[in-house]
Design a protein around this motif. Structure first.
Motif, PDB file in Angstrom:
ATOM      1  N   ARG A  12       0.813  -1.212   0.000  1.00  0.00           N
ATOM      2  CA  ARG A  12       0.000   0.000   0.000  1.00  0.00           C
ATOM      3  C   ARG A  12       0.842   1.255   0.000  1.00  0.00           C
ATOM      4  O   ARG A  12       0.359   2.344  -0.245  1.00  0.00           O
ATOM      5  CB  ARG A  12      -0.927  -0.007   1.214  1.00  0.00           C
ATOM      6  N   VAL A  13       2.108   1.136   0.374  1.00  0.00           N
ATOM      7  CA  VAL A  13       2.997   2.286   0.317  1.00  0.00           C
ATOM      8  C   VAL A  13       3.529   2.394  -1.101  1.00  0.00           C
ATOM      9  O   VAL A  13       4.042   1.440  -1.647  1.00  0.00           O
ATOM     10  CB  VAL A  13       4.168   2.106   1.304  1.00  0.00           C
ATOM     11  N   VAL A  14       3.383   3.573  -1.703  1.00  0.00           N
ATOM     12  CA  VAL A  14       3.759   3.717  -3.102  1.00  0.00           C
ATOM     13  C   VAL A  14       5.254   3.534  -3.297  1.00  0.00           C
ATOM     14  O   VAL A  14       5.697   2.793  -4.162  1.00  0.00           O
ATOM     15  CB  VAL A  14       3.306   5.091  -3.635  1.00  0.00           C
ATOM     16  N   VAL A  15       6.062   4.218  -2.496  1.00  0.00           N
ATOM     17  CA  VAL A  15       7.510   4.098  -2.619  1.00  0.00           C
ATOM     18  C   VAL A  15       8.162   4.227  -1.263  1.00  0.00           C
ATOM     19  O   VAL A  15       7.624   4.828  -0.342  1.00  0.00           O
ATOM     20  CB  VAL A  15       8.103   5.173  -3.557  1.00  0.00           C
ATOM     21  N   LEU A  16       9.344   3.633  -1.144  1.00  0.00           N
ATOM     22  CA  LEU A  16      10.151   3.765   0.062  1.00  0.00           C
ATOM     23  C   LEU A  16      11.397   4.543  -0.300  1.00  0.00           C
ATOM     24  O   LEU A  16      11.926   4.403  -1.387  1.00  0.00           O
ATOM     25  CB  LEU A  16      10.558   2.381   0.586  1.00  0.00           C
ATOM     26  N   ALA A  17      11.900   5.323   0.663  1.00  0.00           N
ATOM     27  CA  ALA A  17      13.120   6.084   0.426  1.00  0.00           C
ATOM     28  C   ALA A  17      14.144   5.735   1.479  1.00  0.00           C
ATOM     29  O   ALA A  17      13.843   5.740   2.654  1.00  0.00           O
ATOM     30  CB  ALA A  17      12.819   7.581   0.476  1.00  0.00           C
ATOM     31  N   LEU A  18      15.344   5.403   1.079  1.00  0.00           N
ATOM     32  CA  LEU A  18      16.431   5.222   2.026  1.00  0.00           C
ATOM     33  C   LEU A  18      16.929   6.605   2.416  1.00  0.00           C
ATOM     34  O   LEU A  18      17.336   7.395   1.575  1.00  0.00           O
ATOM     35  CB  LEU A  18      17.572   4.425   1.394  1.00  0.00           C
ATOM     36  N   VAL A  19      16.917   6.877   3.735  1.00  0.00           N
ATOM     37  CA  VAL A  19      17.258   8.215   4.186  1.00  0.00           C
ATOM     38  C   VAL A  19      18.667   8.610   3.776  1.00  0.00           C
ATOM     39  O   VAL A  19      18.916   9.736   3.360  1.00  0.00           O
ATOM     40  CB  VAL A  19      17.079   8.339   5.715  1.00  0.00           C
ATOM     41  N   GLY A  20      19.607   7.691   3.869  1.00  0.00           N
ATOM     42  CA  GLY A  20      20.969   8.035   3.471  1.00  0.00           C
ATOM     43  C   GLY A  20      21.046   8.406   2.020  1.00  0.00           C
ATOM     44  O   GLY A  20      21.768   9.302   1.624  1.00  0.00           O
ATOM     45  N   ALA A  21      20.271   7.700   1.191  1.00  0.00           N
ATOM     46  CA  ALA A  21      20.280   7.962  -0.233  1.00  0.00           C
ATOM     47  C   ALA A  21      19.678   9.310  -0.553  1.00  0.00           C
ATOM     48  O   ALA A  21      20.226  10.086  -1.334  1.00  0.00           O
ATOM     49  CB  ALA A  21      19.512   6.864  -0.963  1.00  0.00           C
ATOM     50  N   LEU A  22      18.538   9.607   0.072  1.00  0.00           N
ATOM     51  CA  LEU A  22      17.888  10.888  -0.196  1.00  0.00           C
ATOM     52  C   LEU A  22      18.770  12.043   0.260  1.00  0.00           C
ATOM     53  O   LEU A  22      18.872  13.069  -0.406  1.00  0.00           O
ATOM     54  CB  LEU A  22      16.538  10.952   0.510  1.00  0.00           C
ATOM     55  N   THR A  23      19.387  11.872   1.434  1.00  0.00           N
ATOM     56  CA  THR A  23      20.255  12.930   1.926  1.00  0.00           C
ATOM     57  C   THR A  23      21.424  13.153   0.977  1.00  0.00           C
ATOM     58  O   THR A  23      21.780  14.275   0.646  1.00  0.00           O
ATOM     59  CB  THR A  23      20.779  12.574   3.330  1.00  0.00           C
ATOM     60  N   ALA A 279      17.196  21.136  29.922  1.00  0.00           N
ATOM     61  CA  ALA A 279      17.415  22.518  29.497  1.00  0.00           C
ATOM     62  C   ALA A 279      17.536  22.678  27.991  1.00  0.00           C
ATOM     63  O   ALA A 279      17.157  23.721  27.444  1.00  0.00           O
ATOM     64  CB  ALA A 279      18.675  23.080  30.165  1.00  0.00           C
ATOM     65  N   GLN A 280      18.062  21.656  27.301  1.00  0.00           N
ATOM     66  CA  GLN A 280      18.357  21.794  25.878  1.00  0.00           C
ATOM     67  C   GLN A 280      17.989  20.541  25.095  1.00  0.00           C
ATOM     68  O   GLN A 280      17.908  19.440  25.652  1.00  0.00           O
ATOM     69  CB  GLN A 280      19.853  22.110  25.681  1.00  0.00           C
ATOM     70  N   VAL A 281      17.796  20.739  23.794  1.00  0.00           N
ATOM     71  CA  VAL A 281      17.575  19.653  22.837  1.00  0.00           C
ATOM     72  C   VAL A 281      18.734  19.692  21.851  1.00  0.00           C
ATOM     73  O   VAL A 281      19.135  20.775  21.398  1.00  0.00           O
ATOM     74  CB  VAL A 281      16.234  19.817  22.099  1.00  0.00           C
ATOM     75  N   TYR A 282      19.285  18.511  21.511  1.00  0.00           N
ATOM     76  CA  TYR A 282      20.460  18.440  20.641  1.00  0.00           C
ATOM     77  C   TYR A 282      20.109  17.657  19.382  1.00  0.00           C
ATOM     78  O   TYR A 282      19.394  16.657  19.431  1.00  0.00           O
ATOM     79  CB  TYR A 282      21.619  17.757  21.367  1.00  0.00           C
ATOM     80  N   GLY A 283      20.641  18.129  18.242  1.00  0.00           N
ATOM     81  CA  GLY A 283      20.369  17.456  16.985  1.00  0.00           C
ATOM     82  C   GLY A 283      21.523  17.587  16.019  1.00  0.00           C
ATOM     83  O   GLY A 283      22.442  18.407  16.208  1.00  0.00           O
ATOM     84  N   VAL A 284      21.486  16.765  14.976  1.00  0.00           N
ATOM     85  CA  VAL A 284      22.519  16.731  13.945  1.00  0.00           C
ATOM     86  C   VAL A 284      21.871  17.060  12.611  1.00  0.00           C
ATOM     87  O   VAL A 284      20.898  16.402  12.208  1.00  0.00           O
ATOM     88  CB  VAL A 284      23.187  15.341  13.883  1.00  0.00           C
ATOM     89  N   GLU A 285      22.389  18.044  11.900  1.00  0.00           N
ATOM     90  CA  GLU A 285      21.886  18.364  10.575  1.00  0.00           C
ATOM     91  C   GLU A 285      22.484  17.408   9.533  1.00  0.00           C
ATOM     92  O   GLU A 285      23.420  16.648   9.825  1.00  0.00           O
ATOM     93  CB  GLU A 285      22.218  19.815  10.217  1.00  0.00           C
ATOM     94  N   SER A 286      21.975  17.454   8.318  1.00  0.00           N
ATOM     95  CA  SER A 286      22.429  16.523   7.280  1.00  0.00           C
ATOM     96  C   SER A 286      23.886  16.725   6.887  1.00  0.00           C
ATOM     97  O   SER A 286      24.511  15.821   6.348  1.00  0.00           O
ATOM     98  CB  SER A 286      21.532  16.644   6.049  1.00  0.00           C
ATOM     99  N   ASP A 287      24.433  17.897   7.150  1.00  0.00           N
ATOM    100  CA  ASP A 287      25.857  18.134   6.882  1.00  0.00           C
ATOM    101  C   ASP A 287      26.722  17.820   8.102  1.00  0.00           C
ATOM    102  O   ASP A 287      27.903  18.131   8.128  1.00  0.00           O
ATOM    103  CB  ASP A 287      26.093  19.573   6.409  1.00  0.00           C
ATOM    104  N   SER A 288      26.120  17.213   9.125  1.00  0.00           N
ATOM    105  CA  SER A 288      26.780  16.837  10.381  1.00  0.00           C
ATOM    106  C   SER A 288      27.110  18.022  11.272  1.00  0.00           C
ATOM    107  O   SER A 288      27.928  17.906  12.192  1.00  0.00           O
ATOM    108  CB  SER A 288      28.040  15.990  10.126  1.00  0.00           C
ATOM    109  N   ARG A 289      26.476  19.147  11.014  1.00  0.00           N
ATOM    110  CA  ARG A 289      26.564  20.252  11.968  1.00  0.00           C
ATOM    111  C   ARG A 289      25.739  19.858  13.203  1.00  0.00           C
ATOM    112  O   ARG A 289      24.636  19.340  13.069  1.00  0.00           O
ATOM    113  CB  ARG A 289      25.990  21.519  11.343  1.00  0.00           C
TER     114      ARG A 289
END
Length: 378
Positions: A12-23, A279-289
């Protein structure tokens, strides 16, 4: 994950995307040189306490901590529980096929989903029951309240009795054509089941699956399916009733999980989950910032570009540091206060895509080649 910019059809899902590939396709980061690390600052004393080995991991494994144990699984269908203090294997069971998602556990029951779309539940390391599913699954089942909850790639959520395997309910929600082949959000806050469905964080009644609240963190945009891709990715930060999550390549935000109200959201271009403290939330952007936001209002606190283009895992807050693995098997510990490097650790040289976890004072890291490492303070 393997580099692949093509898309494939499933049920039922039309397409799947690999996150590493899309990034990679979107940013071209494969062609960019990782930042030079310089000498290891070694400002924290950390030693390798033990090492272990599982089969290679090319599915979205989620290491599950319960007390002093860590549940893991490999491509070969082996599910195991480790003592985090020593790395000793407490039990190991073959489920009869390659694994697509896992591991979920409450300490008594453990659950995985195979690539044959079969939910397998174990008790005390023995297979208790199996159930066929109607769609692929990339998120570890949630085991809570004597139930096993499953988030399907077709935007369905289903509940099973943990002891008998009896299906209790299933709710289906329409969504956009694309989903990510990576773990999504599935957790419990109090008596509310919380699931990431498209760009929404949805609170559900765990008894019948009825929607209690619906908070929008991201909406489809663009003119084609890839541009309109929107999904919440696994790896979240909970503080009391507040849940902070990331929408793929779109936003980071926090939601009051009792009322379903969005506390704040901020544009952010990342593809892996977040973690945080009070106190804070931490995350990584697609460029690894690496970024830190104020938990109360989403205002930026600091940004670090010390690890650019190193293809970082989702972060883990541990002591005074934020921990991430990279594509070369290095583990980086940055200061929670300002993002400066504190120390780095080595593994087997293969990518670390599984979010590190901590149990019994031990930092547990799993590599793509199946290396399992327990790090402890010196």
């Amino acid at each position: 994950m393997a580099n692949m910019c093509s898309l494939a059809s499933v049920r039922r899902v039309v397409v799947l995307a690999l996150v590493g590939a899309l990034t990679a396709c979107a940013s071209g980061s494969d062609a960019l040189k990782p930042a030079d690390l310089g000498a290891n600052p070694a400002l924290l004393g950390v030693r390798t306490a033990w090492t272990g080995k599982i089969a290679p991991v090319d599915f979205p494994l989620q290491a599950k901590v319960t007390g002093q144990t860590v549940a893991l699984a490999g491509n070969d269908g082996a599910v195991l529980s480790l003592d985090a203090r020593s790395g000793a294997v407490l039990w190991r069971t073959e489920v009869g096929g390659p694994i697509a998602a896992g591991v979920g556990s409450d300490g008594r029951f453990s659950a995985v989903v195979t690539r044959a779309n079969e939910l397998v539940v174990l008790e005390a390391g023995q297979v208790l029951w199996r159930a066929g599913l109607t769609a692929q699954v990339f998120t570890a089942p949630l085991v809570a309240g004597e139930r096993v909850f499953v988030l399907g790639a077709d935007r369905s959520v289903a509940a099973f009795d943990a002891s008998s395997g009896r299906k209790l309910w299933q709710q289906q929600r329409p969504g956009e054509a694309l989903v990510l082949r990576q773990a999504g959000v599935l957790t419990a806050v109090g008596n509310t089941l919380v699931a990431g469905l498209s760009g929404h964080l949805v609170g559900m009644n765990p008894v019948n699956g009825n929607t209690v609240w619906d908070a929008t963190l991201a909406a489809p945009r663009g003119t084609n399916d890839i541009e309109r891709l929107v999904d919440l990715v696994g790896g979240f930060s909970r503080n009391g009733n507040e849940l902070c999550v990331r929408a793929f390549q779109s936003a980071v935000g926090c939601v009051d999980a009792l009322r379903g109200s969005v506390i704040w959201k901020r544009a952010a271009a990342g593809a892996v989950g977040v973690h945080g403290d009070d106190a804070q939330v931490y995350g990584v952007e697609s460029d690894s910032r690496v970024l830190a936001w104020q938990r109360a209002n989403g205002q930026p606190v600091w940004t670090s570009d010390r690890l650019l283009y190193r293809k970082l895992s989702a972060p883990l807050v541990l002591g005074r540091s934020v921990v991430m693995g990279d594509a070369t098997g290095l583990v980086h510990l940055l200061s929670r206060a300002d993002g400066t490097p504190l120390t780095r650790l080595s593994t087997d040289g293969s990518a670390i895509e599984v979010t590190p976890v901590v149990a019994a004072g031990t930092l547990v890291v799993v590599t793509r080649n199946g290396g399992v490492y327990g790090f402890q303070p010196e």
